[in-house]
Design a protein around this motif. Structure first.
Motif, PDB file in Angstrom:
ATOM      1  N   ILE A  93       0.833  -1.206   0.000  1.00  0.00           N
ATOM      2  CA  ILE A  93       0.000   0.000   0.000  1.00  0.00           C
ATOM      3  C   ILE A  93       0.872   1.264   0.000  1.00  0.00           C
ATOM      4  CG2 ILE A  93      -1.693   1.346   1.318  1.00  0.00           C
ATOM      5  CD1 ILE A  93      -2.970  -1.329   2.149  1.00  0.00           C
ATOM      6  N   PRO A  94       1.928   1.341   0.822  1.00  0.00           N
ATOM      7  CA  PRO A  94       2.806   2.515   0.741  1.00  0.00           C
ATOM      8  C   PRO A  94       3.400   2.723  -0.660  1.00  0.00           C
ATOM      9  CG  PRO A  94       3.227   1.336   2.769  1.00  0.00           C
ATOM     10  CD  PRO A  94       2.276   0.490   1.978  1.00  0.00           C
ATOM     11  N   TYR A  95       3.698   1.635  -1.370  1.00  0.00           N
ATOM     12  CA  TYR A  95       4.255   1.744  -2.724  1.00  0.00           C
ATOM     13  C   TYR A  95       3.234   2.373  -3.676  1.00  0.00           C
ATOM     14  CZ  TYR A  95       6.663   0.225  -7.018  1.00  0.00           C
ATOM     15  OH  TYR A  95       7.308   0.186  -8.231  1.00  0.00           O
ATOM     16  N   THR A 229       9.530  11.258   0.672  1.00  0.00           N
ATOM     17  CA  THR A 229      10.890  11.013   1.178  1.00  0.00           C
ATOM     18  C   THR A 229      10.868  10.064   2.372  1.00  0.00           C
ATOM     19  OG1 THR A 229      11.541  13.228   0.441  1.00  0.00           O
ATOM     20  CG2 THR A 229      12.980  12.136   2.029  1.00  0.00           C
ATOM     21  N   ALA A 230       9.881  10.264   3.264  1.00  0.00           N
ATOM     22  CA  ALA A 230       9.768   9.384   4.441  1.00  0.00           C
ATOM     23  C   ALA A 230       9.496   7.944   4.018  1.00  0.00           C
ATOM     24  CB  ALA A 230       8.668   9.890   5.357  1.00  0.00           C
ATOM     25  N   LEU A 231       8.601   7.755   3.069  1.00  0.00           N
ATOM     26  CA  LEU A 231       8.282   6.397   2.596  1.00  0.00           C
ATOM     27  C   LEU A 231       9.497   5.759   1.931  1.00  0.00           C
ATOM     28  CD1 LEU A 231       4.675   6.935   1.139  1.00  0.00           C
ATOM     29  CD2 LEU A 231       5.297   5.828   3.288  1.00  0.00           C
ATOM     30  N   GLU A 232      10.238   6.549   1.137  1.00  0.00           N
ATOM     31  CA  GLU A 232      11.447   6.022   0.489  1.00  0.00           C
ATOM     32  C   GLU A 232      12.485   5.593   1.526  1.00  0.00           C
ATOM     33  OE1 GLU A 232      12.519   9.356  -1.954  1.00  0.00           O
ATOM     34  OE2 GLU A 232      11.890   8.357  -3.802  1.00  0.00           O
ATOM     35  N   GLY A 233      12.558   6.359   2.628  1.00  0.00           N
ATOM     36  CA  GLY A 233      13.540   6.041   3.658  1.00  0.00           C
ATOM     37  C   GLY A 233      13.186   4.818   4.477  1.00  0.00           C
ATOM     38  N   LEU A 234      11.893   4.508   4.575  1.00  0.00           N
ATOM     39  CA  LEU A 234      11.450   3.385   5.405  1.00  0.00           C
ATOM     40  C   LEU A 234      11.403   2.066   4.642  1.00  0.00           C
ATOM     41  CD1 LEU A 234       8.539   5.181   7.314  1.00  0.00           C
ATOM     42  CD2 LEU A 234      10.739   4.478   8.289  1.00  0.00           C
ATOM     43  N   TYR A 235      10.936   2.102   3.402  1.00  0.00           N
ATOM     44  CA  TYR A 235      10.703   0.869   2.628  1.00  0.00           C
ATOM     45  C   TYR A 235      11.697   0.728   1.484  1.00  0.00           C
ATOM     46  CZ  TYR A 235       6.069   0.393   4.862  1.00  0.00           C
ATOM     47  OH  TYR A 235       5.045   0.227   5.748  1.00  0.00           O
ATOM     48  N   LEU A 240       7.929  -5.911  -7.206  1.00  0.00           N
ATOM     49  CA  LEU A 240       7.444  -7.140  -6.575  1.00  0.00           C
ATOM     50  C   LEU A 240       6.377  -6.844  -5.510  1.00  0.00           C
ATOM     51  CD1 LEU A 240      10.775  -9.142  -6.119  1.00  0.00           C
ATOM     52  CD2 LEU A 240       8.954  -9.567  -7.793  1.00  0.00           C
ATOM     53  N   LEU A 241       6.348  -5.611  -5.017  1.00  0.00           N
ATOM     54  CA  LEU A 241       5.408  -5.267  -3.951  1.00  0.00           C
ATOM     55  C   LEU A 241       3.957  -5.274  -4.421  1.00  0.00           C
ATOM     56  CD1 LEU A 241       7.260  -2.349  -2.099  1.00  0.00           C
ATOM     57  CD2 LEU A 241       7.564  -4.810  -1.890  1.00  0.00           C
ATOM     58  N   ILE A 276      12.045  -8.759   1.569  1.00  0.00           N
ATOM     59  CA  ILE A 276      12.433  -7.504   0.919  1.00  0.00           C
ATOM     60  C   ILE A 276      12.584  -6.358   1.917  1.00  0.00           C
ATOM     61  CG2 ILE A 276      11.695  -5.735  -0.750  1.00  0.00           C
ATOM     62  CD1 ILE A 276      10.473  -7.944  -2.434  1.00  0.00           C
ATOM     63  N   GLN A 277      11.653  -6.280   2.883  1.00  0.00           N
ATOM     64  CA  GLN A 277      11.689  -5.149   3.823  1.00  0.00           C
ATOM     65  C   GLN A 277      12.563  -5.420   5.050  1.00  0.00           C
ATOM     66  OE1 GLN A 277      10.633  -2.618   2.517  1.00  0.00           O
ATOM     67  NE2 GLN A 277       9.104  -3.295   1.038  1.00  0.00           N
TER      68      GLN A 277
END
Length: 479
Positions: A93-95, A229-235, A240-241, A276-277
């Motif tokens: 979902i974040p992707y 930016t926050a989402l990129e830094g976390l995941y 494949l997601l 992956i995560q």
């Protein structure tokens, strides 16, 4: 049955009027919880059944029979909670939110949400699947863009039920054609008279709303950049997601059993989250049961301090346990429906209604009113199609109206109205999945309720009404 007391119209109306008054005043005006109001309504219906001569065992058996039919819905709701939690865990979902924030302008989020869910629901035939996959992601995009969530949820529900109504893959579309004794593709073709104008009207409203102050203040580019930016830094984002939603949509298209497909998608999402995560299996199972929480990133050395507030609001969601309050609401609603069914009150009301119908417009209006009444009283979308179809079939033939008018009208007033009634299974599902109350999203679900007005206009003007030779004329000719 022969020694049971018969209901007159006043007594038959009593539990339904009581329920409507309790919900309108208690829930709508005073803000009381809906569950106890439904239980009081159920008690009134049960008291009426007891007065008729039914014993407690009869009443409880009728309620249990209703709940037995609701069990697949309850299990799907539980699986949806697991899906949302594990898809946050995997980054699915974040992707989708990430790309939505990068590609969709705030001015076009409503029309985009409407079109995207429309396409998915037409291709799959499932409103629940469309809302539970891309719908959830689009709500995240709307939150990130500071677009009002009620408007976004209304657009998602409108799009989701556009496909549920006209897709040949939809179970409700097929069921409506079957119960009205009409051909599936004739039914779909006839639905276009009310569905396409509703679609155009909804699209125009969403487009205009996006370019006016109706959507409120939208997020600044800096805020969107902070979330991205926050989402990129976390995941760790890659293609494949999107495999879990692809699996769910494949299951919908190929008509695989819903619950095993959802559980398989949960399992796949947990595997992606681990591989992956970088999460562990215990965290994956916690996300499945209790929902995902941003604190899970701390075990990987990520710092979550200083992250923009919108990110926790987006990510801390889901879990099977999150659906327990929703399931209690289903139990309360179906308790009322079970007790009401035993009394036979709906049959009394509808039979009286048929006695005052003399024109095509009145017949269409009676069908609409009955379908909405049955939907609200039984909380069962299939019964809302079946009961009016069975009761009105003869009346349509006597007036020289093709059965596809009947199948269209029950879909216009049943299939797409169900998610707008807070205590039905569809209403509960949409409100819970999208995180917006039914009454808040209702004004924006234009596609859903506009068709009722078009159906009534056509009924009283005669436009878009398919006619055959009246049954009485045929009988005279045969004689």
């Amino acid at each position: 049955m022969n020694n049971k007391k018969k209901l007159n119209l006043g007594l038959a109306m009593l539990p339904i009027v009581a329920m409507l008054l309790l919900l309108i005043i208690g829930y709508g005006q005073l803000g009381l919880r809906i569950e106890p109001l439904l239980l009081v309504s159920a008690a009134i219906a049960a008291a009426l059944a007891w007065w008729q001569g039914y014993c407690w065992e009869d009443i409880i058996d009728s309620i249990v029979a209703k709940l037995a039919k609701a069990m697949p819905v309850i299990m799907i709701l539980i699986c949806v909670g697991g899906l949302i939690g594990t898809w946050m865990f995997s980054g699915t979902i974040p992707y989708m939110v990430y790309w939505g924030l990068k590609l969709i302008s705030p001015q076009y989020i409503l029309i985009a949400a409407f079109f995207i869910t429309s396409v998915i629901s037409v291709c799959t035939g499932t409103s629940w699947g469309a809302a539970g996959t891309v719908g959830v992601a689009l709500m995240g995009v709307a939150a990130g863009l500071d677009v009002p969530l009620a408007a976004a949820a209304g657009a998602v529900v409108s799009g989701a039920y556009f496909g549920d109504k006209i897709s040949p893959l939809s179970d409700s579309t097929n069921f409506a054609a079957i119960v009205a004794d009409t051909d599936l593709y004739s039914h779909i073709q006839h639905l276009m008279y009310t569905t396409l104008p509703s679609f155009v009207l909804a699209a125009v409203v969403y487009l205009i709303a996006g370019h006016t102050s109706a959507v409120g203040s939208v997020a600044t580019p800096e805020k969107v950049t902070e979330i991205v930016t926050a989402l990129e830094g976390l995941y760790h984002f890659n293609l494949l997601l999107i495999l879990p939603p692809v699996l769910v949509l494949w299951g919908a298209v190929t008509k695989r059993p819903v619950i095993p497909v959802m559980l398989a998608a949960c399992t796949l999402a947990i595997a992606i989250g681990v591989l992956i995560q970088g999460f562990n299996l215990q965290q994956g199972l916690n996300a499945l049961m209790d929902g995902f929480n941003l604190s899970m990133f701390t075990t990987q050395g990520h710092s979550i301090t200083g992250i923009v507030d919108d990110v926790p609001r987006l990510l801390n969601r889901g879990g099977m346990f999150s659906m327990m309050s929703t399931i209690l609401l289903v139990f309360c609603a179906f308790s009322f429906a079970g007790a009401l069914t035993l009394t036979g009150a709906l049959t009394v009301i509808i039979n009286r209604l048929l006695k005052v119908v003399h024109t095509t417009g009145q017949l269409i209006a009676a069908t609409v009113a009955t379908t909405i009444l049955v939907t609200g009283a039984t909380s069962d979308g299939k019964l809302a199609l079946l009961i009016p179809a069975e009761l009105f079939k003869g009346a349509y033939r006597r007036m020289g109206l093709d059965n596809k008018n009947l199948s269209r009208t029950v879909e216009d007033a049943g299939t797409v109205i169900e998610p707008l009634i807070p205590w039905t299974a569809a209403g509960i599902y949409m409100a819970t999945t999208l995180g917006v109350s039914t009454l808040d999203l209702l004004p924006w679900a234009i596609q859903c309720y506009a068709a009722v007005f078009f159906a009534l206009i056509y009924g009283f003007t005669g436009f878009g009404i398919a006619r055959i030779q009246p049954e009485n004329d045929l009988q005279r000719k045969e004689a």
